[in-house]
Scaffold this active site. Structure first.
Site, PDB file in Angstrom:
ATOM      1  N   SER A 227       0.871  -1.246  -0.079  1.00 31.77           N
ATOM      2  CA  SER A 227       0.133  -0.037  -0.120  1.00 31.77           C
ATOM      3  C   SER A 227       0.954   1.262  -0.104  1.00 31.77           C
ATOM      4  CB  SER A 227      -0.855  -0.122   1.213  1.00 31.77           C
ATOM      5  OG  SER A 227      -0.242  -0.271   2.528  1.00 31.77           O
ATOM      6  N   ALA A 230      -2.148   7.625  -0.550  1.00 31.76           N
ATOM      7  CA  ALA A 230      -2.891   8.254  -1.587  1.00 31.76           C
ATOM      8  C   ALA A 230      -2.436   7.869  -2.896  1.00 31.76           C
ATOM      9  CB  ALA A 230      -2.981   9.630  -1.358  1.00 31.76           C
ATOM     10  N   GLY A 258      -6.464   0.783   4.587  1.00 32.64           N
ATOM     11  CA  GLY A 258      -5.591  -0.590   4.384  1.00 32.64           C
ATOM     12  C   GLY A 258      -6.335  -1.797   4.668  1.00 32.64           C
ATOM     13  N   ASP A 259      -7.225  -1.835   5.409  1.00 28.43           N
ATOM     14  CA  ASP A 259      -7.965  -3.093   5.936  1.00 28.43           C
ATOM     15  C   ASP A 259      -9.018  -3.195   4.630  1.00 28.43           C
ATOM     16  OD1 ASP A 259      -6.640  -3.218   8.131  1.00 28.43           O
ATOM     17  OD2 ASP A 259      -8.021  -1.767   9.289  1.00 28.43           O
TER      18      ASP A 259
END
Length: 318
Positions: A227, A230, A258-259
Site C-alpha cells: 500500500s 494516496a 488498508g483493511d
C-alpha cells in the site's frame, strides 16, 4: 489462492475502539473544546471482517476482546451478521484516540495500552482456529501483537493453518511480519515503510518498491500487495505485477483504508479473479471506504463506479 471451504475467519489479537474527537484549534497544554465525537469498534481484523460481511462468503471474527468494553464489538457483529468466536479476557480492549483539527488538518494520536494475553488464552485461540478450519478455508491474521504474545505468533498460526489446507493472509509489521514471512503465507500486505524495514533497505523510488515486492514474492509469498497511501498500491503475484492509482475521492477518515484494501483484494481473489481485477476492486473498495468513518463498507454501486476510474499501470521487469 483458492480456498476449498467457503468461510473466512479474521483473527484480531489486539482489538481497539477508535475514538475520534473533532477539536478545532487543538493546542497541547491548553483547555480545548471538542465539537464532535465518534466511537467505532476497530482493530485490523475486526475491520476486515466488517468489510467482508454481507458478501458471498460467511465471515467469522476470532481473537481477543476485553470484557469491560465489549458492547461496541458485539453490536457490530450483530449488525453485520458476523459470527463471533472472539475469546473474552479480563480488562478492556485498547482505545485509540484521534484528535482531529480540521482547521489545520492536523491529527494527534493517543493510543492507550491494551490487554495482556496469558499463555492459556493463546492455547484456547489455537483450539478455536483448529475447529474453524472445518468449514472456513481462508484466515486473515492482522494487526499488532499485544503484551504477553510472542512475535512469532503469526508465523506459528500460519504454519498451523496452512497444514490444515487453509489460505492465510497476513497484515502486520515489524518482528511479527518478519517471522510470518518466513512461514510463507499466501498473501501479505505491508506498506512501503514496513516493506523497507522488512528487507532492510530504503525504498526511495517506485522502482525500488516494485523490486522489493518482487523479491518478497520470490521468497515464496503467493501475492504481495504494497500500500502506498494516496498513491495507490503495487500488486505482485505469479500472474503479473501492477500499480493501481485510485481516483480522487472525498476523505472523511483514512482509518481502516488498508483493511478495506485487504478485504477487496481477498474477496476478488477468492472468487478466482486475476491479479488486475483484484487490484482494481481492492483499490476501488479502499477508495470508497474513505468517505465513511468506521468499518463501514462502500455500497456495491459505489465500488462499481470507482472500479472503472482506477488507473492501472503494468510494472516492467526492472
Amino acid at each position: 489462492m483458492r480456498a476449498t471451504k467457503p468461510g473466512v475467519v479474521t483473527v484480531t489479537l489486539n482489538a481497539a475502539i477508535d475514538q475520534t474527537l473533532e477539536c478545532p484549534g487543538f493546542t497541547a497544554g491548553a483547555v480545548n473544546r471538542v465539537v464532535a465525537e465518534t466511537r467505532t469498534p476497530g482493530g485490523k481484523g475486526i475491520n476486515v471482517a466488517a468489510f467482508l460481511a454481507g458478501g458471498s462468503r460467511p465471515v467469522t471474527a476470532a481473537g481477543f476482546l476485553g470484557e469491560d468494553n465489549v458492547a461496541l464489538f458485539e453490536a457490530l457483529f450483530r449488525d453485520r451478521d458476523i459470527q463471533d468466536r472472539c475469546l473474552r479476557l479480563p480488562g478492556s480492549s485498547r482505545v485509540n484516540i484521534k484528535v482531529v483539527d480540521r482547521t489545520s488538518g492536523a491529527v494527534t494520536d493517543l493510543n492507550l495500552p491494551g490487554l495482556r494475553v496469558p499463555e492459556e488464552a493463546l492455547e484456547a485461540l489455537g483450539a478455536t482456529l483448529d475447529a474453524l478450519t472445518e468449514d472456513h478455508g481462508c484466515f486473515v491474521l492482522s494487526g499488532s501483537v499485544p503484551a504477553g504474545v510472542p512475535a512469532t505468533i503469526y508465523a506459528t498460526l500460519t504454519e498451523r493453518l496452512r497444514a490444515k489446507g487453509a489460505v492465510v493472509a497476513v497484515d502486520t509489521s515489524g518482528e511479527p511480519l518478519r517471522h510470518a514471512v518466513a512461514a510463507q503465507p499466501d498473501f501479505v500486505k505491508p506498506n512501503v515503510h514496513e516493506l523497507g524495514e522488512l528487507l532492510g533497505r530504503p525504498l526511495k523510488t517506485p522502482g525500488d518498491v516494485g523490486r522489493a515486492a518482487r523479491d518478497l514474492h520470490a521468497s515464496g509469498i503467493g501475492m504481495v500487495v504494497v500500500s502506498l497511501g494516496a498513491e495507490g498500491a503495487l500488486f505482485v503475484s505469479h500472474d503479473g505485477a501492477w500499480r493501481a492509482l485510485p481516483p480522487p475521492v472525498e476523505v472523511a477518515s483514512t482509518v481502516g483504508a488498508g483493511d478495506a484494501l485487504v478485504a477487496g483484494v481477498l474477496a476478488a481473489r477468492l472468487d478466482g479473479s486475476d491479479l488486475e481485477t483484484c487490484a482494481r476492486r481492492g483499490t476501488a473498495f479502499a477508495a470508497g471506504k474513505l468517505a465513511r468513518v468506521g468499518p463501514v463498507p462502500p455500497t456495491p454501486e459505489r465500488v462499481a463506479a470507482l472500479v472503472g476510474a482506477v488507473r492501472m499501470h503494468p510494472l516492467g521487469n526492472a
